[in-house]
Design a protein around this motif. Sequence first.
Motif, PDB file in Angstrom:
ATOM      1  N   ALA A  48       9.317 -30.008   5.596  1.00 31.18           N
ATOM      2  CA  ALA A  48       8.043 -30.581   6.037  1.00 31.18           C
ATOM      3  C   ALA A  48       6.858 -29.821   5.444  1.00 31.18           C
ATOM      4  CB  ALA A  48       7.983 -30.571   7.566  1.00 31.18           C
ATOM      5  N   LEU A  49       6.979 -28.500   5.345  1.00 30.04           N
ATOM      6  CA  LEU A  49       5.912 -27.688   4.731  1.00 30.04           C
ATOM      7  C   LEU A  49       5.802 -27.956   3.227  1.00 30.04           C
ATOM      8  CD1 LEU A  49       6.438 -24.321   6.637  1.00 30.04           C
ATOM      9  CD2 LEU A  49       4.249 -25.534   6.473  1.00 30.04           C
ATOM     10  N   GLN A  50       6.946 -28.182   2.580  1.00 30.30           N
ATOM     11  CA  GLN A  50       6.905 -28.481   1.141  1.00 30.30           C
ATOM     12  C   GLN A  50       6.265 -29.845   0.878  1.00 30.30           C
ATOM     13  OE1 GLN A  50      10.659 -27.277  -1.164  1.00 30.30           O
ATOM     14  NE2 GLN A  50      11.344 -27.133   0.962  1.00 30.30           N
ATOM     15  N   ARG A  51       6.517 -30.808   1.768  1.00 36.43           N
ATOM     16  CA  ARG A  51       5.998 -32.175   1.585  1.00 36.43           C
ATOM     17  C   ARG A  51       4.574 -32.341   2.102  1.00 36.43           C
ATOM     18  NH1 ARG A  51      11.116 -33.081   3.712  1.00 36.43           N
ATOM     19  NH2 ARG A  51      10.239 -33.564   5.775  1.00 36.43           N
ATOM     20  N   PHE A  69      12.219 -18.374   3.155  1.00 39.02           N
ATOM     21  CA  PHE A  69      10.782 -18.244   2.892  1.00 39.02           C
ATOM     22  C   PHE A  69      10.537 -17.683   1.488  1.00 39.02           C
ATOM     23  CE2 PHE A  69       7.052 -15.402   2.939  1.00 39.02           C
ATOM     24  CZ  PHE A  69       6.043 -16.306   3.243  1.00 39.02           C
ATOM     25  N   THR A  70      11.212 -16.575   1.170  1.00 33.53           N
ATOM     26  CA  THR A  70      11.003 -15.918  -0.131  1.00 33.53           C
ATOM     27  C   THR A  70      11.410 -16.836  -1.274  1.00 33.53           C
ATOM     28  OG1 THR A  70      11.420 -13.795   0.947  1.00 33.53           O
ATOM     29  CG2 THR A  70      11.527 -13.822  -1.442  1.00 33.53           C
ATOM     30  N   LYS A  71      12.535 -17.518  -1.099  1.00 31.73           N
ATOM     31  CA  LYS A  71      13.023 -18.438  -2.143  1.00 31.73           C
ATOM     32  C   LYS A  71      12.003 -19.548  -2.417  1.00 31.73           C
ATOM     33  CE  LYS A  71      17.419 -19.269  -1.794  1.00 31.73           C
ATOM     34  NZ  LYS A  71      18.672 -19.858  -1.254  1.00 31.73           N
ATOM     35  N   LEU A  72      11.446 -20.130  -1.347  1.00 30.41           N
ATOM     36  CA  LEU A  72      10.492 -21.230  -1.503  1.00 30.41           C
ATOM     37  C   LEU A  72       9.164 -20.754  -2.089  1.00 30.41           C
ATOM     38  CD1 LEU A  72      11.201 -23.200   1.794  1.00 30.41           C
ATOM     39  CD2 LEU A  72      11.792 -23.897  -0.530  1.00 30.41           C
ATOM     40  N   VAL A  73       8.735 -19.540  -1.705  1.00 35.84           N
ATOM     41  CA  VAL A  73       7.502 -18.981  -2.274  1.00 35.84           C
ATOM     42  C   VAL A  73       7.678 -18.722  -3.772  1.00 35.84           C
ATOM     43  CG1 VAL A  73       5.968 -16.954  -2.278  1.00 35.84           C
ATOM     44  CG2 VAL A  73       6.621 -18.023  -0.105  1.00 35.84           C
ATOM     45  N   GLU A  74       8.843 -18.173  -4.147  1.00 36.98           N
ATOM     46  CA  GLU A  74       9.113 -17.902  -5.572  1.00 36.98           C
ATOM     47  C   GLU A  74       9.115 -19.175  -6.401  1.00 36.98           C
ATOM     48  OE1 GLU A  74      12.766 -15.718  -5.449  1.00 36.98           O
ATOM     49  OE2 GLU A  74      11.763 -13.807  -4.972  1.00 36.98           O
ATOM     50  N   LYS A  75       9.553 -20.292  -5.796  1.00 37.62           N
ATOM     51  CA  LYS A  75       9.575 -21.586  -6.494  1.00 37.62           C
ATOM     52  C   LYS A  75       8.227 -22.302  -6.429  1.00 37.62           C
ATOM     53  CE  LYS A  75      12.922 -24.314  -5.286  1.00 37.62           C
ATOM     54  NZ  LYS A  75      13.868 -24.945  -4.321  1.00 37.62           N
ATOM     55  N   ALA A  76       7.245 -21.675  -5.784  1.00 37.02           N
ATOM     56  CA  ALA A  76       5.916 -22.278  -5.575  1.00 37.02           C
ATOM     57  C   ALA A  76       6.004 -23.553  -4.722  1.00 37.02           C
ATOM     58  CB  ALA A  76       5.214 -22.560  -6.897  1.00 37.02           C
ATOM     59  N   SER A  77       7.056 -23.649  -3.905  1.00 37.01           N
ATOM     60  CA  SER A  77       7.212 -24.785  -2.987  1.00 37.01           C
ATOM     61  C   SER A  77       6.555 -24.504  -1.641  1.00 37.01           C
ATOM     62  CB  SER A  77       8.691 -25.074  -2.755  1.00 37.01           C
ATOM     63  OG  SER A  77       9.333 -25.372  -3.963  1.00 37.01           O
ATOM     64  N   LEU A  78       6.106 -23.263  -1.466  1.00 37.44           N
ATOM     65  CA  LEU A  78       5.529 -22.807  -0.202  1.00 37.44           C
ATOM     66  C   LEU A  78       4.496 -21.745  -0.538  1.00 37.44           C
ATOM     67  CD1 LEU A  78       6.190 -23.336   2.854  1.00 37.44           C
ATOM     68  CD2 LEU A  78       7.572 -21.270   2.784  1.00 37.44           C
ATOM     69  N   LEU A  79       3.454 -21.682   0.273  1.00 33.13           N
ATOM     70  CA  LEU A  79       2.392 -20.706   0.060  1.00 33.13           C
ATOM     71  C   LEU A  79       2.546 -19.560   1.045  1.00 33.13           C
ATOM     72  CD1 LEU A  79       0.193 -21.039  -2.033  1.00 33.13           C
ATOM     73  CD2 LEU A  79      -1.298 -22.007  -0.258  1.00 33.13           C
ATOM     74  N   ASP A  80       2.555 -18.319   0.544  1.00 27.75           N
ATOM     75  CA  ASP A  80       2.519 -17.128   1.391  1.00 27.75           C
ATOM     76  C   ASP A  80       1.060 -16.890   1.758  1.00 27.75           C
ATOM     77  OD1 ASP A  80       2.425 -14.558   2.451  1.00 27.75           O
ATOM     78  OD2 ASP A  80       3.946 -13.762   1.082  1.00 27.75           O
ATOM     79  N   MET A  81       0.747 -17.043   3.038  1.00 24.58           N
ATOM     80  CA  MET A  81      -0.650 -16.948   3.486  1.00 24.58           C
ATOM     81  C   MET A  81      -0.999 -15.569   4.052  1.00 24.58           C
ATOM     82  SD  MET A  81      -2.198 -19.842   2.872  1.00 24.58           S
ATOM     83  CE  MET A  81      -3.502 -20.214   4.049  1.00 24.58           C
ATOM     84  N   GLY A  82      -0.116 -14.598   3.840  1.00 26.02           N
ATOM     85  CA  GLY A  82      -0.432 -13.237   4.244  1.00 26.02           C
ATOM     86  C   GLY A  82       0.366 -12.759   5.441  1.00 26.02           C
ATOM     87  N   VAL A  83       0.279 -11.458   5.657  1.00 26.99           N
ATOM     88  CA  VAL A  83       1.085 -10.800   6.684  1.00 26.99           C
ATOM     89  C   VAL A  83       0.204 -10.437   7.882  1.00 26.99           C
ATOM     90  CG1 VAL A  83       0.794  -8.450   5.726  1.00 26.99           C
ATOM     91  CG2 VAL A  83       2.863  -9.015   6.995  1.00 26.99           C
TER      92      VAL A  83
END
Length: 296
Positions: A48-51, A69-83
Motif C-alpha cells: 500500500a505504501l509503494q502504491r 523496510f531496508t529492501k524497499l528503501v534500497e529499491k526506491a520503492s519506499l521513502l525513509d523519512m528519518g529516525v
Amino acid sequence: MANKSIISIPLNQWTSQRVISLAIGELLSKQGEQVEFIDISVDEQWGALQRGTVHFQLEVWQPSMAKVFTKLVEKASLLDMGVHDAIVTEDWWYPKYLEKLCPELPDWRALITCKSLFVTENSRGQGVYYTGVWDYDDADIIRALRLDYKIDRSSNEAALWQKLSNAIKQQQPILILNWSPNWTDEHLTGQFIEFPPYSPECETVPEWGINKQLTKDCANPKNGWLKKAAWPKLKQYNLCVYEFIKEINLTNQMIIDATSLVVVDKINEIQAARAWSKKYQLELMSWLKNTCLISH
C-alpha cells in the motif's frame, strides 16, 4: 488554501501506532487536509505504501520490520523519512515474579532448565511462548537454540494483554512477546529474556553463533531504531504533509503514554488520541511550525 488531495493513514495492530496516527490525522484535518484512516496489517501496508494507497507510516520498528523496510528503501520503492529519538526492543518477556520460581532467569538457558513452568494442558510437554501477528522469526530462534517450545499466536494485541493479565492475577508463569517502549515499562515489572546478543551475522552466517548449522541463534536487535516511512511520491503529492512527517520525532515516553491511555486508563483510541495531543501540544506545534501546513 487546503490541499485537495486525500491523505490516507494506515492503522496497524498495535496501540501506540493507532493512537499516534489518529492524533496526527486529527491535527492534519485541523490544518485543512482531507484525511482518511485505513485499517491494515503490517504485511499488507508495504504494498500500500509503494502504491500510494496509504501515504506514511509513523512507526517502523527495527526488530520486526528492518528487513523488508531496508529492501524497499534500497529499491526506491519506499521513502525513509528519518529516525525518531525513541529506542526500541521487541523480544520474549516474562513478569518479574517468575524469578522466584526460576532463579536462572533472565538467561535464555533457563528456558531449558525451567521449561516445565511453561508447559500447559494442551502443549503436549512443550513450553508455550505467546506472541502476536507479527513475524520475528521465533520459530527459527526456537530451532537454532534447540528450545522445546511451541508458539501460541494471538490475533491482536488486546488478546495478548488479556493472557498476560490472567497470568499476573494468578501469579502464574507466562512467557510472552513484549516490546519497549510500551505500557508495561511503567505499569508492570518484568524482564526480556537474555538470548545471545544480536549481530547481523547471526541472521546470515550459520557458523557465527552457538549453533554452527543454523542462523538466528540470537536475540532480536536490542536498542533498535524506530523510523518513519512514506510513499515515494508523497513530496510531489502533498509537500506540506511531507514536510510535517519529516519533522515528527517520537520519544519513548510519547509511545508509553499513547499505549497506556488505552490499555491502562481504558479509554477508546479516539479519546486517547485527543488526550495524547493535549499532553504533547507543544511538540505538535513545534513540528508544524517549520512546514507549509501552518499557512493553511
